[in-house]
Design a protein around this motif. Structure first.
Motif, PDB file in Angstrom:
ATOM      1  N   HIS A  25      -8.885  -9.498   6.978  1.00  0.00           N
ATOM      2  CA  HIS A  25      -9.995  -8.537   7.023  1.00  0.00           C
ATOM      3  C   HIS A  25     -10.013  -7.776   8.347  1.00  0.00           C
ATOM      4  CE1 HIS A  25     -14.191  -7.271   7.717  1.00  0.00           C
ATOM      5  NE2 HIS A  25     -14.132  -6.934   6.446  1.00  0.00           N
ATOM      6  N   ASP A  26      -9.685  -8.452   9.430  1.00  0.00           N
ATOM      7  CA  ASP A  26      -9.711  -7.809  10.757  1.00  0.00           C
ATOM      8  C   ASP A  26      -8.672  -6.698  10.898  1.00  0.00           C
ATOM      9  OD1 ASP A  26     -11.768  -9.482  11.485  1.00  0.00           O
ATOM     10  OD2 ASP A  26     -10.527 -10.803  12.717  1.00  0.00           O
ATOM     11  N   ASP A  27      -7.714  -6.619   9.987  1.00  0.00           N
ATOM     12  CA  ASP A  27      -6.671  -5.595  10.046  1.00  0.00           C
ATOM     13  C   ASP A  27      -6.988  -4.355   9.213  1.00  0.00           C
ATOM     14  OD1 ASP A  27      -5.127  -7.118  11.785  1.00  0.00           O
ATOM     15  OD2 ASP A  27      -3.963  -8.044  10.170  1.00  0.00           O
ATOM     16  N   ILE A  28      -8.187  -4.302   8.629  1.00  0.00           N
ATOM     17  CA  ILE A  28      -8.570  -3.111   7.852  1.00  0.00           C
ATOM     18  C   ILE A  28      -8.790  -1.935   8.791  1.00  0.00           C
ATOM     19  CG2 ILE A  28     -10.378  -2.034   6.443  1.00  0.00           C
ATOM     20  CD1 ILE A  28     -10.811  -4.676   5.066  1.00  0.00           C
ATOM     21  N   ILE A  29      -8.140  -0.829   8.459  1.00  0.00           N
ATOM     22  CA  ILE A  29      -8.335   0.418   9.200  1.00  0.00           C
ATOM     23  C   ILE A  29      -9.360   1.280   8.479  1.00  0.00           C
ATOM     24  CG2 ILE A  29      -7.216   2.567   9.934  1.00  0.00           C
ATOM     25  CD1 ILE A  29      -4.617   0.897  10.204  1.00  0.00           C
ATOM     26  N   SER A  30      -9.267   1.326   7.146  1.00  0.00           N
ATOM     27  CA  SER A  30     -10.180   2.147   6.349  1.00  0.00           C
ATOM     28  C   SER A  30     -10.320   1.590   4.940  1.00  0.00           C
ATOM     29  CB  SER A  30      -9.647   3.581   6.276  1.00  0.00           C
ATOM     30  OG  SER A  30     -10.431   4.357   5.393  1.00  0.00           O
ATOM     31  N   LYS A  31     -11.532   1.733   4.395  1.00  0.00           N
ATOM     32  CA  LYS A  31     -11.783   1.356   3.002  1.00  0.00           C
ATOM     33  C   LYS A  31     -11.919   2.594   2.121  1.00  0.00           C
ATOM     34  CE  LYS A  31     -14.134  -3.022   3.883  1.00  0.00           C
ATOM     35  NZ  LYS A  31     -15.354  -3.800   3.655  1.00  0.00           N
ATOM     36  N   ALA A  32     -11.638   3.760   2.674  1.00  0.00           N
ATOM     37  CA  ALA A  32     -11.867   5.029   1.977  1.00  0.00           C
ATOM     38  C   ALA A  32     -10.588   5.610   1.386  1.00  0.00           C
ATOM     39  CB  ALA A  32     -12.502   6.029   2.937  1.00  0.00           C
ATOM     40  N   PHE A  33      -9.764   4.768   0.779  1.00  0.00           N
ATOM     41  CA  PHE A  33      -8.516   5.233   0.184  1.00  0.00           C
ATOM     42  C   PHE A  33      -8.553   5.080  -1.327  1.00  0.00           C
ATOM     43  CE2 PHE A  33      -7.169   5.404   4.435  1.00  0.00           C
ATOM     44  CZ  PHE A  33      -5.996   6.137   4.483  1.00  0.00           C
ATOM     45  N   GLN A  34      -7.698   5.841  -1.981  1.00  0.00           N
ATOM     46  CA  GLN A  34      -7.581   5.807  -3.436  1.00  0.00           C
ATOM     47  C   GLN A  34      -6.209   5.253  -3.791  1.00  0.00           C
ATOM     48  OE1 GLN A  34     -10.130   6.646  -5.395  1.00  0.00           O
ATOM     49  NE2 GLN A  34      -9.030   6.154  -7.248  1.00  0.00           N
ATOM     50  N   GLY A  35      -6.192   4.220  -4.631  1.00  0.00           N
ATOM     51  CA  GLY A  35      -4.929   3.658  -5.095  1.00  0.00           C
ATOM     52  C   GLY A  35      -4.612   4.158  -6.490  1.00  0.00           C
ATOM     53  N   ARG A  36      -3.642   3.551  -7.118  1.00  0.00           N
ATOM     54  CA  ARG A  36      -3.282   3.931  -8.494  1.00  0.00           C
ATOM     55  C   ARG A  36      -4.404   3.565  -9.464  1.00  0.00           C
ATOM     56  NH1 ARG A  36       1.300   0.917  -7.065  1.00  0.00           N
ATOM     57  NH2 ARG A  36       3.064   2.154  -6.441  1.00  0.00           N
ATOM     58  N   ASN A  37      -5.097   2.453  -9.171  1.00  0.00           N
ATOM     59  CA  ASN A  37      -6.104   1.914 -10.099  1.00  0.00           C
ATOM     60  C   ASN A  37      -7.496   1.832  -9.482  1.00  0.00           C
ATOM     61  OD1 ASN A  37      -4.018   1.235 -12.084  1.00  0.00           O
ATOM     62  ND2 ASN A  37      -3.393  -0.290 -10.590  1.00  0.00           N
ATOM     63  N   GLY A  38      -7.860   2.803  -8.677  1.00  0.00           N
ATOM     64  CA  GLY A  38      -9.188   2.781  -8.071  1.00  0.00           C
ATOM     65  C   GLY A  38      -9.129   2.667  -6.557  1.00  0.00           C
ATOM     66  N   ARG A  39     -10.181   2.091  -5.986  1.00  0.00           N
ATOM     67  CA  ARG A  39     -10.294   1.996  -4.529  1.00  0.00           C
ATOM     68  C   ARG A  39      -9.165   1.187  -3.915  1.00  0.00           C
ATOM     69  NH1 ARG A  39     -15.768   0.044  -2.310  1.00  0.00           N
ATOM     70  NH2 ARG A  39     -14.590   0.209  -0.400  1.00  0.00           N
ATOM     71  N   ALA A  40      -8.845   1.550  -2.682  1.00  0.00           N
ATOM     72  CA  ALA A  40      -7.803   0.849  -1.944  1.00  0.00           C
ATOM     73  C   ALA A  40      -8.173   0.826  -0.470  1.00  0.00           C
ATOM     74  CB  ALA A  40      -6.458   1.541  -2.144  1.00  0.00           C
ATOM     75  N   PHE A  41      -7.621  -0.141   0.245  1.00  0.00           N
ATOM     76  CA  PHE A  41      -7.881  -0.305   1.671  1.00  0.00           C
ATOM     77  C   PHE A  41      -6.591  -0.071   2.448  1.00  0.00           C
ATOM     78  CE2 PHE A  41     -11.109  -3.871   0.472  1.00  0.00           C
ATOM     79  CZ  PHE A  41     -11.988  -2.936  -0.030  1.00  0.00           C
ATOM     80  N   LEU A  42      -6.720   0.574   3.611  1.00  0.00           N
ATOM     81  CA  LEU A  42      -5.592   0.766   4.516  1.00  0.00           C
ATOM     82  C   LEU A  42      -5.624  -0.338   5.572  1.00  0.00           C
ATOM     83  CD1 LEU A  42      -3.217   2.682   5.362  1.00  0.00           C
ATOM     84  CD2 LEU A  42      -4.847   3.738   6.945  1.00  0.00           C
ATOM     85  N   LEU A  59       1.316  12.191  -3.002  1.00  0.00           N
ATOM     86  CA  LEU A  59       0.005  11.545  -3.058  1.00  0.00           C
ATOM     87  C   LEU A  59      -1.079  12.589  -2.851  1.00  0.00           C
ATOM     88  CD1 LEU A  59       0.926   8.395  -0.914  1.00  0.00           C
ATOM     89  CD2 LEU A  59       0.891   8.594  -3.400  1.00  0.00           C
ATOM     90  N   MET A  60      -2.320  12.171  -2.921  1.00  0.00           N
ATOM     91  CA  MET A  60      -3.442  13.104  -2.783  1.00  0.00           C
ATOM     92  C   MET A  60      -3.412  13.851  -1.454  1.00  0.00           C
ATOM     93  SD  MET A  60      -6.457  10.783  -4.513  1.00  0.00           S
ATOM     94  CE  MET A  60      -7.774  11.826  -3.977  1.00  0.00           C
ATOM     95  N   LEU A  63       3.010  14.827   0.632  1.00  0.00           N
ATOM     96  CA  LEU A  63       4.249  14.095   0.393  1.00  0.00           C
ATOM     97  C   LEU A  63       4.430  12.992   1.429  1.00  0.00           C
ATOM     98  CD1 LEU A  63       6.854  13.960  -1.331  1.00  0.00           C
ATOM     99  CD2 LEU A  63       7.896  15.500   0.356  1.00  0.00           C
ATOM    100  N   HIS A  64       4.730  11.787   0.956  1.00  0.00           N
ATOM    101  CA  HIS A  64       4.975  10.638   1.824  1.00  0.00           C
ATOM    102  C   HIS A  64       6.188   9.870   1.315  1.00  0.00           C
ATOM    103  CE1 HIS A  64       0.657  11.388   2.375  1.00  0.00           C
ATOM    104  NE2 HIS A  64       0.764  10.800   3.554  1.00  0.00           N
ATOM    105  N   THR A  65       6.886   9.206   2.226  1.00  0.00           N
ATOM    106  CA  THR A  65       7.884   8.218   1.824  1.00  0.00           C
ATOM    107  C   THR A  65       7.166   6.877   1.842  1.00  0.00           C
ATOM    108  OG1 THR A  65       9.667   9.485   2.833  1.00  0.00           O
ATOM    109  CG2 THR A  65      10.123   7.175   2.341  1.00  0.00           C
ATOM    110  N   VAL A  66       7.157   6.204   0.704  1.00  0.00           N
ATOM    111  CA  VAL A  66       6.434   4.933   0.566  1.00  0.00           C
ATOM    112  C   VAL A  66       7.348   3.890  -0.069  1.00  0.00           C
ATOM    113  CG1 VAL A  66       4.181   6.071   0.357  1.00  0.00           C
ATOM    114  CG2 VAL A  66       5.476   5.517  -1.698  1.00  0.00           C
ATOM    115  N   ALA A  67       6.943   2.646   0.050  1.00  0.00           N
ATOM    116  CA  ALA A  67       7.649   1.535  -0.601  1.00  0.00           C
ATOM    117  C   ALA A  67       6.594   0.604  -1.174  1.00  0.00           C
ATOM    118  CB  ALA A  67       8.522   0.796   0.408  1.00  0.00           C
ATOM    119  N   ASP A  68       6.714   0.278  -2.448  1.00  0.00           N
ATOM    120  CA  ASP A  68       5.766  -0.657  -3.055  1.00  0.00           C
ATOM    121  C   ASP A  68       5.851  -2.002  -2.343  1.00  0.00           C
ATOM    122  OD1 ASP A  68       4.762   1.133  -4.909  1.00  0.00           O
ATOM    123  OD2 ASP A  68       6.100   0.476  -6.517  1.00  0.00           O
ATOM    124  N   ILE A  69       4.701  -2.686  -2.263  1.00  0.00           N
ATOM    125  CA  ILE A  69       4.681  -4.036  -1.693  1.00  0.00           C
ATOM    126  C   ILE A  69       4.295  -5.026  -2.786  1.00  0.00           C
ATOM    127  CG2 ILE A  69       4.315  -3.416   0.728  1.00  0.00           C
ATOM    128  CD1 ILE A  69       1.328  -3.965   0.359  1.00  0.00           C
TER     129      ILE A  69
END
Length: 109
Positions: A25-42, A59-60, A63-69
């Protein structure tokens, strides 16, 4: 009178499927992100995850280079890692992790 305190550890998020600890939890930068299936956290960090192949994704925010985790234990897709942002205003995301809210559960709090 004696008061016993419960040991309090870090507030952890776990994989929704197998309960493997994947982020703090201490590593959350933002809770205001959108994922594929709703809200997401950075998050600034992740643990016990496997980073998949890099790919360019529109993405919204551009363009980004991303890798699924993936969860290291059960291989559930939990979100993605930002490898590269092409727009200057998005560079702060590089090296950070998106966890979909629907894919993680609170543990230890």
């Amino acid at each position: 009178m004696v008061f016993m305190a419960e040991p309090v550890g870090p507030r952890v998020y776990s994989c929704c499927n197998c309960r493997n600890h994947v982020c703090l939890h201490d590593d959350i930068i933002s809770k205001a992100f959108q994922g594929r299936n709703g809200r997401a956290f950075l998050f600034s960090h992740a643990m016990n995850v496997v980073v998949g192949a890099k790919e360019d994704r529109q993405l919204m925010t551009g363009l980004h280079t991303v890798a699924d985790i993936y969860c290291n234990d059960c291989r559930e897709v939990l979100g993605w890692k930002y490898e590269r942002a092409y727009e200057e205003t998005q560079k702060y995301k590089e090296g950070k992790f998106i966890f979909e809210k629907s894919k993680i559960v609170k543990e230890n709090w």
